[in-house]
Design an enzyme around this catalytic site. Structure first.
Site, PDB file in Angstrom:
ATOM      1  N   CYS A 171     -11.924  15.520 -32.142  1.00 37.53           N
ATOM      2  CA  CYS A 171     -12.907  16.317 -31.412  1.00 37.53           C
ATOM      3  C   CYS A 171     -14.144  16.554 -32.272  1.00 37.53           C
ATOM      4  CB  CYS A 171     -12.302  17.656 -31.044  1.00 37.53           C
ATOM      5  SG  CYS A 171     -10.737  17.517 -30.194  1.00 37.53           S
ATOM      6  N   ARG A 186     -16.968  11.213 -31.113  1.00 36.61           N
ATOM      7  CA  ARG A 186     -15.736  11.785 -31.658  1.00 36.61           C
ATOM      8  C   ARG A 186     -14.737  12.154 -30.567  1.00 36.61           C
ATOM      9  NH1 ARG A 186     -16.321  13.537 -37.174  1.00 36.61           N
ATOM     10  NH2 ARG A 186     -14.304  14.513 -36.959  1.00 36.61           N
ATOM     11  N   TRP A 207     -11.237  15.498 -27.458  1.00 39.37           N
ATOM     12  CA  TRP A 207     -10.354  14.343 -27.348  1.00 39.37           C
ATOM     13  C   TRP A 207      -8.972  14.964 -27.202  1.00 39.37           C
ATOM     14  CZ3 TRP A 207      -6.200  12.053 -29.868  1.00 39.37           C
ATOM     15  CH2 TRP A 207      -5.997  10.687 -29.631  1.00 39.37           C
ATOM     16  N   ASN A 234     -10.726  21.761 -33.790  1.00 44.95           N
ATOM     17  CA  ASN A 234     -10.393  20.347 -33.963  1.00 44.95           C
ATOM     18  C   ASN A 234      -9.099  20.286 -34.761  1.00 44.95           C
ATOM     19  OD1 ASN A 234     -10.380  17.610 -34.312  1.00 44.95           O
ATOM     20  ND2 ASN A 234     -12.070  17.545 -35.778  1.00 44.95           N
ATOM     21  N   GLY A 235      -8.126  19.523 -34.277  1.00 47.42           N
ATOM     22  CA  GLY A 235      -6.854  19.417 -34.998  1.00 47.42           C
ATOM     23  C   GLY A 235      -5.698  19.794 -34.101  1.00 47.42           C
ATOM     24  N   GLU A 267      -8.974  -8.534 -37.446  1.00 43.08           N
ATOM     25  CA  GLU A 267     -10.132  -7.685 -37.139  1.00 43.08           C
ATOM     26  C   GLU A 267     -10.825  -8.155 -35.843  1.00 43.08           C
ATOM     27  OE1 GLU A 267     -11.328  -4.943 -37.896  1.00 43.08           O
ATOM     28  OE2 GLU A 267     -13.454  -4.991 -37.459  1.00 43.08           O
ATOM     29  N   LYS A 271     -11.316  -5.879 -32.544  1.00 42.18           N
ATOM     30  CA  LYS A 271     -12.624  -5.597 -31.924  1.00 42.18           C
ATOM     31  C   LYS A 271     -12.554  -5.884 -30.438  1.00 42.18           C
ATOM     32  CE  LYS A 271     -14.011  -3.656 -34.208  1.00 42.18           C
ATOM     33  NZ  LYS A 271     -13.730  -3.217 -35.522  1.00 42.18           N
ATOM     34  N   GLU A 276     -10.314  -3.305 -28.578  1.00 41.82           N
ATOM     35  CA  GLU A 276     -10.876  -1.944 -28.568  1.00 41.82           C
ATOM     36  C   GLU A 276     -11.963  -1.767 -27.514  1.00 41.82           C
ATOM     37  OE1 GLU A 276     -12.143  -1.503 -32.775  1.00 41.82           O
ATOM     38  OE2 GLU A 276     -11.140   0.425 -32.655  1.00 41.82           O
ATOM     39  N   HIS A 285       5.886 -20.193 -35.096  1.00 44.14           N
ATOM     40  CA  HIS A 285       7.099 -19.382 -35.228  1.00 44.14           C
ATOM     41  C   HIS A 285       7.210 -18.358 -34.098  1.00 44.14           C
ATOM     42  CE1 HIS A 285       7.990 -21.117 -39.126  1.00 44.14           C
ATOM     43  NE2 HIS A 285       6.701 -20.977 -39.430  1.00 44.14           N
ATOM     44  N   LYS A 299     -13.550   8.166 -32.972  1.00 47.70           N
ATOM     45  CA  LYS A 299     -14.093   7.534 -34.168  1.00 47.70           C
ATOM     46  C   LYS A 299     -13.350   7.959 -35.428  1.00 47.70           C
ATOM     47  CE  LYS A 299     -17.253   5.224 -36.491  1.00 47.70           C
ATOM     48  NZ  LYS A 299     -17.140   3.762 -36.467  1.00 47.70           N
TER      49      LYS A 299
END
Ligand code: M6R
Length: 644
Positions: A2, A37, A87, A113-114, A519, A523, A526, A542, A639
């Site tokens: 948040c 955020r 969030w 936040n938390g 990566e 990307k 996401e 495999h 983020k």
């Protein structure tokens, strides 16, 4: 997670000095900078000077909903306000569950936040004492707990907040504002909280990005600290009430870097900033030296150090530290973890020191044997990732040495790093998907590996196979090559048009390019929500090969090195099964049937991951843009992941 904002000061209701906007405008502006955020709901509470009451406006959904609501009630006369962008963790993202939360009297408002881990126990106790809760959130308990301490006789609002903080378990950063005192308290235990204090005004935020427009001098609250602002004065204490001095951190970020400047999205802007960010990451850290016999480095003329010197003065590792350690452990999460995998390859190649890379979230709960001789490197863009920092705390408890690579000055990771901090100097990264932070982390990892080799023993056999590489030229020329890749933007967009309707992708690479396959896949998933897997190319047969058919595009990272023939065999295997092959290559591969090829400039192998990353970022960006997703704020993502 948040985002938190707070302001108190002259405002439009106060003196002629200072910020003349209403505190609500200031807070709303701050929330705009923190939108990355959290973005499932938002709210503001302000002290209304006209009737001396706290007013609270909350809306579910994006921040525009709150802005629209606030525009109906303006103008507001207020000089104290707090705001929040959420969030969700506890309770769905509804208007009610959005912050701020108020106590029963409506005189106290909090934004948090938390996660309050013991909220259920506290809530039951408070309900037993007559408190009325209106949400299922863990955060609301903070407002009632403070109210309870006020009722129980706490002499000041600060004292009530301090006592309440001692009761909370979990991770929390919160602002609490009080109508009677017109004061704000900020409390930190876990997630970040930063302040700017000037001209009898205070600005609070969960990170520096909204604050740099007001000052480049910020104060980071540390864990178990409380800031109390009343009547234009700031007091800092620990949870026991012991007064503390303010430590000011200078931020060298340019405020203009936190705006889109003509790009459609922050992510796109940040991709295009990479040439200059890479330059900022290495300039002044690698310097050219003469090899004419007079220079200190003449004895290195046939080593990889020919012609340059690494200046990483902030790295406080000694030869003894490195010899005693015998290994390096990197811990990180997400893209920073993948940067760690690249740095492993680089360090093992240049220094011959084994490197172990561990996810922060795994490390903290496994039985990893840590020795006091170990050297840990934490990698984190934000410097506030709970899992990474907790892993480093474990290492620190065992007395291991800690180094960090981070983008945010003064962030929590820097306070743990007794062996030094290497700043990536990428400037604010606003897009949730990491781009410039990732490539600059790799650049910093390369400089660190060279520095470790320099400290350890430039004459050892490790890195001998690199003696033909002119590191100085390679590094200095990298931004130019990155820029050449940006010119491929339009052709990569055409490739995106062919594939954006696909629902699955495979990304394959070998050796140092394997983490870049991971990566690239991250990307894509996401920001476009397309399922994508990254794999070492050699592992394909495999298992993942079972997925390959005409609907499965497979993106290969192909480099003109000794592994090329092996990767080409893998391409043949995909073609034989009807899969579509996209290749990113630094040469013209002698093979037919590649559907699309993105040709990038060649570089020394240890630098190549940086260049191979950029086209994958651009491809993911265009695929997401064609799909119309929310690129800068992809669904469900935050983020900075400051909780477990
Ligand atoms: O701030 P950090 O580098 O510690 O963040 C770690 C991850 O949360 C982050 O890299 C995440 O995976 C990004 N969304 C990647 O694009």
């Amino acid at each position: 997670m948040c985002g938190i904002i707070g302001f108190s000061g002259a405002g439009n209701a106060g003196s002629k000095q200072g910020n003349c906007e209403s505190s609500v405008d200031i807070v709303l502006n701050g929330l705009k900078s923190l939108e990355y955020r959290g973005y499932d709901s938002s709210g503001v509470a302000y002290y209304d000077e006209t009737d001396n009451k706290i007013k609270s406006i909350k809306k579910s959904g994006k921040l525009v909903n709150l802005s629209a609501e606030l525009s109906c009630i303006k103008p507001v006369e207020s000089n104290t306000a707090i705001g929040h962008i959420r969030w969700a963790t506890h309770g769905r993202p509804t208007d009610d569950n959005a912050h701020p939360h108020l106590d029963c009297s409506g005189n106290i408002a909090i934004v948090h936040n938390g996660i309050i881990e013991n909220y259920a126990v506290l809530k039951n106790k408070l309900i037993g004492k007559g408190h009325k809760f209106i949400t299922p959130t863990d955060s609301e308990v903070i407002a009632h707990l403070i109210e309870d301490y006020m009722k129980d006789g706490a002499k000041t609002f600060y004292e009530a907040v301090r006592l309440a903080s001692l009761d909370l378990l979990g991770a929390f950063a919160f602002l609490a504002m009080n109508a009677d005192e017109k004061s704000i308290c900020a409390v930190k235990y876990g997630p970040p909280l930063v302040m700017v204090n000037k001209d009898k005004e205070i600005y609070f935020a969960s990170d520096v990005s909204p604050l740099i427009q007001y000052s480049d001098e910020v104060i980071y609250l540390k864990n178990s600290e409380i800031a109390y602002f009343k009547d234009g004065l700031l007091k800092l204490t620990d949870f026991k009430g012991k007064p503390l001095n303010k430590t000011v951190t200078k931020i060298d970020w340019d405020a203009s870097r936190a705006v889109k400047t003509g790009f459609s999205h922050f992510m796109q802007k940040e991709i295009f900033e990479q040439p200059s960010c890479l330059l900022d990451a290495f300039s002044s850290r690698i310097i050219s030296v003469k090899n004419d016999g007079s220079a200190a480095d003449s004895n290195k003329s046939d080593s990889i150090f020919s012609g340059f010197k690494i200046m990483l003065e902030d790295v406080r590792l000694t030869k003894k530290d490195i010899d005693k350690a015998g290994r390096i452990i990197i811990t990180a999460c997400g893209s920073s973890y993948y940067a760690g995998l690249v740095i492993k390859y680089i360090t093992e190649t240049i220094c011959g020191i084994p490197v172990i890379v561990e996810y922060g979230s795994e490390f903290r709960y496994e039985n990893f044997p840590v020795s006091k001789n170990d050297i840990f490197i934490g990698i984190s863009q934000s410097g506030e990732t709970a899992d990474t920092n907790s892993a480093l705390e474990i290492a620190k408890e065992k007395k291991a040495g800690i180094l960090s690579i981070t983008n945010v000055p003064g962030s929590q990771i820097t306070t743990m790093s007794d062996k030094g901090v290497i700043y990536t100097h990428a400037g604010p990264e606003i897009g949730v998907a990491s781009t410039k932070a990732f490539t600059t982390q790799i650049m910093c990892g390369l400089l660190l590996a060279l520095r470790i080799k320099e400290i350890k023993d430039t004459a050892s056999d490790a890195g001998k196979n690199l003696s033909g590489v002119n590191f100085f030229d390679e590094i200095v020329n990298l931004p130019k090559k990155a820029e050449q890749i940006l010119f491929l933007n339009d052709s990569i967009k055409e490739i995106a048009k062919k594939y954006y309707k696909n629902t699955n992708f495979l990304y394959l690479g070998r050796g140092i390019l394997y983490p870049i396959a991971l990566e690239g896949a991250l990307k894509l998933k996401e920001i476009s929500y397309i399922h994508a897997e990254g794999y070492p190319a050699g592992e394909m047969k495999h298992g993942p090969i079972a997925l390959v058919d005409e609907n499965m595009p497979v993106l290969f990272l192909l480099s003109n090195n000794m592994l090329a023939p092996k990767t080409i065999s893998n391409i043949e295997e995909i073609k034989a099964r009807g899969g579509k092959v996209i290749a990113v290559a630094d040469y013209e591969p002698d093979i037919d049937g590649i559907s699309d090829i993105i040709k990038i400039p060649a570089s020394a192998e240890v630098l190549s991951p940086i260049l191979y990353t950029i086209p994958l970022q651009i491809l993911a960006y265009h695929i997401a843009a064609l799909k119309g997703t929310d690129i800068d704020q992809p669904r469900n993502l935050a983020k900075s992941v400051t909780v477990e």
